[in-house]
Design a protein around this motif. Structure first.
Motif, PDB file in Angstrom:
ATOM      1  N   ASN A  17       1.076  -0.555  -0.174  1.00 56.87           N
ATOM      2  CA  ASN A  17      -0.182   0.226   0.214  1.00 56.87           C
ATOM      3  C   ASN A  17       0.557   1.385   0.044  1.00 56.87           C
ATOM      4  N   ILE A  18       0.997   2.029  -1.104  1.00 58.67           N
ATOM      5  CA  ILE A  18       2.220   3.031  -0.705  1.00 58.67           C
ATOM      6  C   ILE A  18       0.819   4.185  -2.313  1.00 58.67           C
ATOM      7  N   GLY A  19       1.426   5.079  -0.751  1.00 57.11           N
ATOM      8  CA  GLY A  19       0.635   6.526  -1.828  1.00 57.11           C
ATOM      9  C   GLY A  19      -0.513   7.222  -1.168  1.00 57.11           C
ATOM     10  N   SER A  20      -0.981   8.257  -1.114  1.00 59.66           N
ATOM     11  CA  SER A  20      -2.123   8.419  -0.462  1.00 59.66           C
ATOM     12  C   SER A  20      -3.227   9.686  -2.261  1.00 59.66           C
ATOM     13  N   TYR A  21      -4.214   9.093  -1.908  1.00 57.22           N
ATOM     14  CA  TYR A  21      -5.284   9.365  -3.410  1.00 57.22           C
ATOM     15  C   TYR A  21      -6.707   9.786  -2.666  1.00 57.22           C
ATOM     16  N   GLY A  22      -6.657  10.843  -3.706  1.00 59.00           N
ATOM     17  CA  GLY A  22      -7.539  11.708  -3.872  1.00 59.00           C
ATOM     18  C   GLY A  22      -9.037  10.574  -4.727  1.00 59.00           C
ATOM     19  N   PRO A  23     -10.639  11.465  -4.363  1.00 62.60           N
ATOM     20  CA  PRO A  23     -11.375  10.358  -5.082  1.00 62.60           C
ATOM     21  C   PRO A  23     -11.205  10.958  -6.713  1.00 62.60           C
ATOM     22  N   ASP A  25      -8.600   9.859  -8.141  1.00 67.12           N
ATOM     23  CA  ASP A  25      -7.347   9.768  -8.349  1.00 67.12           C
ATOM     24  C   ASP A  25      -7.367   8.605  -8.859  1.00 67.12           C
ATOM     25  N   VAL A  26      -6.528   8.189 -10.309  1.00 61.74           N
ATOM     26  CA  VAL A  26      -6.280   6.318 -10.547  1.00 61.74           C
ATOM     27  C   VAL A  26      -5.227   5.991  -9.494  1.00 61.74           C
ATOM     28  N   ILE A  27      -5.987   5.255  -9.010  1.00 58.32           N
ATOM     29  CA  ILE A  27      -5.344   4.050  -7.905  1.00 58.32           C
ATOM     30  C   ILE A  27      -4.538   3.143  -8.820  1.00 58.32           C
ATOM     31  N   PRO A  28      -3.601   2.330  -8.526  1.00 59.74           N
ATOM     32  CA  PRO A  28      -2.511   1.779  -9.058  1.00 59.74           C
ATOM     33  C   PRO A  28      -3.268   0.631  -8.280  1.00 59.74           C
ATOM     34  N   LYS A  29      -3.023  -0.445  -8.913  1.00 54.55           N
ATOM     35  CA  LYS A  29      -3.926  -1.921  -9.331  1.00 54.55           C
ATOM     36  C   LYS A  29      -2.152  -2.838  -8.871  1.00 54.55           C
ATOM     37  N   GLU A  30      -1.426  -2.358  -9.551  1.00 54.15           N
ATOM     38  CA  GLU A  30      -0.274  -2.996  -8.689  1.00 54.15           C
ATOM     39  C   GLU A  30       1.022  -2.411  -8.658  1.00 54.15           C
ATOM     40  N   HIS A  31       1.985  -3.157  -7.445  1.00 52.80           N
ATOM     41  CA  HIS A  31       3.152  -2.345  -7.375  1.00 52.80           C
ATOM     42  C   HIS A  31       4.058  -3.400  -7.963  1.00 52.80           C
ATOM     43  N   VAL A  32       5.301  -3.283  -8.636  1.00 61.46           N
ATOM     44  CA  VAL A  32       6.138  -4.597  -9.581  1.00 61.46           C
ATOM     45  C   VAL A  32       7.255  -4.452  -9.483  1.00 61.46           C
ATOM     46  N   LEU A  33       8.556  -5.066  -8.855  1.00 62.98           N
ATOM     47  CA  LEU A  33       9.383  -5.443  -8.688  1.00 62.98           C
ATOM     48  C   LEU A  33      10.648  -5.748  -9.680  1.00 62.98           C
ATOM     49  N   ASP A  34      11.628  -5.404 -10.324  1.00 57.23           N
ATOM     50  CA  ASP A  34      12.476  -5.870 -10.872  1.00 57.23           C
ATOM     51  C   ASP A  34      14.072  -5.756  -9.914  1.00 57.23           C
ATOM     52  N   GLY A  95      26.237  -5.255  -4.881  1.00 54.83           N
ATOM     53  CA  GLY A  95      25.803  -4.489  -5.564  1.00 54.83           C
ATOM     54  C   GLY A  95      24.472  -4.930  -5.758  1.00 54.83           C
ATOM     55  N   VAL A  96      23.095  -3.805  -6.027  1.00 58.50           N
ATOM     56  CA  VAL A  96      22.360  -4.141  -6.191  1.00 58.50           C
ATOM     57  C   VAL A  96      21.222  -3.433  -7.164  1.00 58.50           C
ATOM     58  N   THR A  97      20.203  -3.174  -7.926  1.00 57.15           N
ATOM     59  CA  THR A  97      19.550  -2.634  -9.534  1.00 57.15           C
ATOM     60  C   THR A  97      18.278  -2.848  -8.465  1.00 57.15           C
ATOM     61  N   LEU A  98      17.564  -1.723  -8.244  1.00 61.00           N
ATOM     62  CA  LEU A  98      16.138  -2.172  -8.437  1.00 61.00           C
ATOM     63  C   LEU A  98      15.207  -1.147  -8.577  1.00 61.00           C
ATOM     64  N   ASN A  99      14.342  -1.479  -9.164  1.00 61.34           N
ATOM     65  CA  ASN A  99      13.216  -0.690 -10.219  1.00 61.34           C
ATOM     66  C   ASN A  99      11.958  -1.706  -9.869  1.00 61.34           C
ATOM     67  N   LEU A 100      10.915   0.031  -8.711  1.00 58.36           N
ATOM     68  CA  LEU A 100      10.086  -0.420  -8.727  1.00 58.36           C
ATOM     69  C   LEU A 100       9.059   0.646  -9.387  1.00 58.36           C
ATOM     70  N   ARG A 101       7.801  -0.154  -9.760  1.00 56.88           N
ATOM     71  CA  ARG A 101       6.596   0.385 -10.641  1.00 56.88           C
ATOM     72  C   ARG A 101       5.373   0.488 -10.317  1.00 56.88           C
ATOM     73  N   LYS A 102       4.875   1.549 -10.361  1.00 57.07           N
ATOM     74  CA  LYS A 102       3.088   1.508 -10.174  1.00 57.07           C
ATOM     75  C   LYS A 102       2.333   0.997 -11.198  1.00 57.07           C
ATOM     76  N   THR A 103       1.018  -0.069 -11.097  1.00 57.80           N
ATOM     77  CA  THR A 103       0.703   1.129 -12.809  1.00 57.80           C
ATOM     78  C   THR A 103      -0.751   0.347 -12.599  1.00 57.80           C
ATOM     79  N   PRO A 104      -1.875   0.670 -12.942  1.00 60.31           N
ATOM     80  CA  PRO A 104      -1.317   2.455 -13.895  1.00 60.31           C
ATOM     81  C   PRO A 104      -1.392   4.066 -13.334  1.00 60.31           C
ATOM     82  N   VAL A 105      -1.043   4.746 -14.534  1.00 62.63           N
ATOM     83  CA  VAL A 105      -0.478   5.417 -14.412  1.00 62.63           C
ATOM     84  C   VAL A 105      -1.337   6.210 -15.742  1.00 62.63           C
ATOM     85  N   LEU A 106      -2.465   6.981 -15.235  1.00 59.27           N
ATOM     86  CA  LEU A 106      -3.962   7.896 -16.314  1.00 59.27           C
ATOM     87  C   LEU A 106      -3.866   6.850 -16.716  1.00 59.27           C
TER      88      LEU A 106
END
Length: 129
Positions: A17-23, A25-34, A95-106
């Motif tokens: 559960n990440i972020g704060s959204y208004g009525p 706003d598009v609320i992300p359905k998924e947070h994906v980690l690479d 060493g580590v590379t992390l990419n965390l993204r949320k979807t959908p945006v718009l």
């Protein structure tokens, strides 16, 4: 001679559960980690087939899943910070590379944050832990 070895995780859907959204706003359905972990080549180029000769990444993934579920996060960045700290607990990780993204945006996009840290940075984190 240069030899670099990595363990690569792609498209891990985290229950979080990440972020704060208004009525409206598009609320992300998924947070994906690479995740890409740089580890010593001698943990990949092995002479015998056995788990005792390689880096066991399962406990780290379990920790990451636990961090994601543990609380509400205001930002993706803070969750990534905690994941870097979890990675630093393993001296095998160089060493580590992390990419965390949320979807959908718009309607159909994704938006994320990426961080790469090297062995020197992980050593600094290890000192603080």
């Amino acid at each position: 001679m240069v030899c670099v070895s990595k363990i690569v995780l792609k498209d891990l859907s985290l229950t979080t559960n990440i972020g704060s959204y208004g009525p409206k706003d598009v609320i992300p359905k998924e947070h994906v980690l690479d995740m890409s972990l740089q580890i010593a080549p001698d943990l990949v180029l092995i002479e015998n087939d056995g788990m005792e000769f390689v880096f066991d990444y399962d406990p780290l993934i379990t920790t990451i899943e636990g961090l994601a579920r543990e609380r509400h996060y205001d930002t993706q960045e803070y969750l990534l910070t905690r994941i870097v700290q979890a990675c630093a607990k393993y001296i095998e990780i160089e060493g580590v590379t992390l990419n965390l993204r949320k979807t959908p945006v718009l309607k159909n996009g994704s938006l994320g944050v990426e961080i790469s840290v090297d062995k020197e940075y992980l050593e600094m984190v290890r000192i603080r832990l």
